[in-house]
Design an enzyme around this catalytic site. Sequence first.
Site, mmCIF file in Angstrom:
data_model
loop_
_atom_site.group_PDB
_atom_site.id
_atom_site.type_symbol
_atom_site.label_atom_id
_atom_site.label_comp_id
_atom_site.label_asym_id
_atom_site.label_seq_id
_atom_site.Cartn_x
_atom_site.Cartn_y
_atom_site.Cartn_z
ATOM 1 N N SER A 269 -0.429 60.764 12.626
ATOM 2 C CA SER A 269 0.045 61.884 11.833
ATOM 3 C C SER A 269 -1.048 61.980 10.717
ATOM 4 O O SER A 269 -1.002 62.892 9.795
ATOM 5 C CB SER A 269 1.350 61.793 11.354
ATOM 6 N N ILE A 270 -1.635 60.907 10.135
ATOM 7 C CA ILE A 270 -2.689 61.349 9.022
ATOM 8 C C ILE A 270 -3.697 62.403 9.474
ATOM 9 O O ILE A 270 -4.585 62.733 8.595
ATOM 10 C CB ILE A 270 -3.469 59.844 8.707
#
Length: 538
Positions: free
Chosen positions: A162-163
């Site tokens: 999710s970065i």
Amino acid sequence: MSRLLCLSRSHMYTKCKYSVQKCEPFVCLLTSRGRVRDELMKRLISSSRRAVLTPYNSRHPLFWLLGIGTGFVLALGLKYRDSASERCECDAQKTLTVSRYSGAIDTSRGLLQRIKQDEVGAPGMVIGVSVDGSHVWCEGVGYADLENRVPCGPDTVMRIASISKPLTAAAVARLWEEDKIDLDAPVQRYVPEFPQKQFDGEDVTITPRMILSHLSGIRHYEKDVKKVREDKEKAKRLLKPPEKKEEKSSDENKEKLEKAEDSSAKNKEAKGGQKRKKEFEQEEYYLKDNFENVTQALDLFKDDPLVFRPGSTFLYSTHAYTLLSAVVERAAGQRFLDHMMKMFRELGMLNTVPDENDPIIYNRSRFYHFNKKGRVVNCPYVDNSYKWAGGGFLSTVGDLLVFGNALLYSYQMAELKNTDGLLPGFLKPHTAKAIWAPVDKTDASWDKDGLYAQGWLVVEKQQKYGQCRSRRHYVSHTGSAVGASSVLLVLPSESGHTPPQGVVVTIITNMQSVGLNTTALKIAQEFDKARDEERVSS
């Protein structure tokens, strides 16, 4: 000739003022050619003793070859001298930088060891730390490939999960600066394939701004709307103080309260780990279907009902970011992945690529998880083409540090009164400020002190009481995917010097369901403390 060879070697050593060992690559070459020289000289001497039998003309080519070889080695030595000197000075500077933070590095290694062995047994992980824009520590721990015993290193490529969302948010911000995206317009303006949504029988509007802050109401991986709403209500009830009821005995009340607190304390940590593990029981995590484009990926959820009214309730959603990627694609006028790769090149993130299975990606890690018996096993094959924007990229710690510092530079440019002589930031100062501004009605699971902004969690500076806890301002984002966990954390400094000023920490690992934000924050504070101490002493 032998004197010339020795002279070229002496030139090498005199130019390297830091370490003689830095010249070893050339010295090895020189040594090997020296052996050839010695062999040739032996033959010459033996042939001179038989001068009566050997005419001069037969020995002439041997001298000619030896002369050319000596000249070549001498020229190579003089050329190498300058480049070796530059490398020596650079390496010495790096050594001095690392020595300043040796204490912080040792402490951070201990923190990583807790994750590696003591707590979750992650097969491998890589950490990167930068201070004031300079990379001061990058190190791999454990294995990128357990079966082949390939160790992790600074160049190891892993899933960043999710970065990917902060990366997508930066792309949206650039398009907004170029007036190509209206953050408050209905998404249907850009993606008419996404149907008009309703909530409680009324038409509602979903905007890119809502998606950035997870306020769109679009579901995450859980398809059961009723269950999601119940879980959200349960979480709210836990935060509310218990209602007071009159009881006959106050002692009985105390006893019940104590039992409830004990039970809560024992189960709190276990529930946190179970929640992450249960999340990976969702089928959509393990999709193997390939989607040709982001618009096609909308078919997974576009016809599903909204969980909440848009703008009313925070609901973290990777699918919503897939819708956002379709908005980016239409606004930019090119495929989403092409647009992102263009942005990565502009940033200098040359090792950040989509998590595609077909391409040969050097230094790519393998991915692991624990089976039901608690043993490390390979993760199943997955195709992440359904969620490029929300969790579909691979990267290295070096690239993530570059990205963190680019945003920190842009953010701190807003605080400078005089920017003469400074290059502009990747984002305009007011844009960076807006991205890192907390949004009402949001929250984040990895730090309850923070609120979600636009693609980032933000914890604001606060100190309520004297001599009590002082909370530092920082921003971060964590990630969890099949066989991967990650964190990117930025701890800005208020020094007022030329930006970027602050500590950026990123950790990536090839094991899923590993919480890394707390560890990254502790490491950032260690390096921040070491930097301040070094400034005071100097």
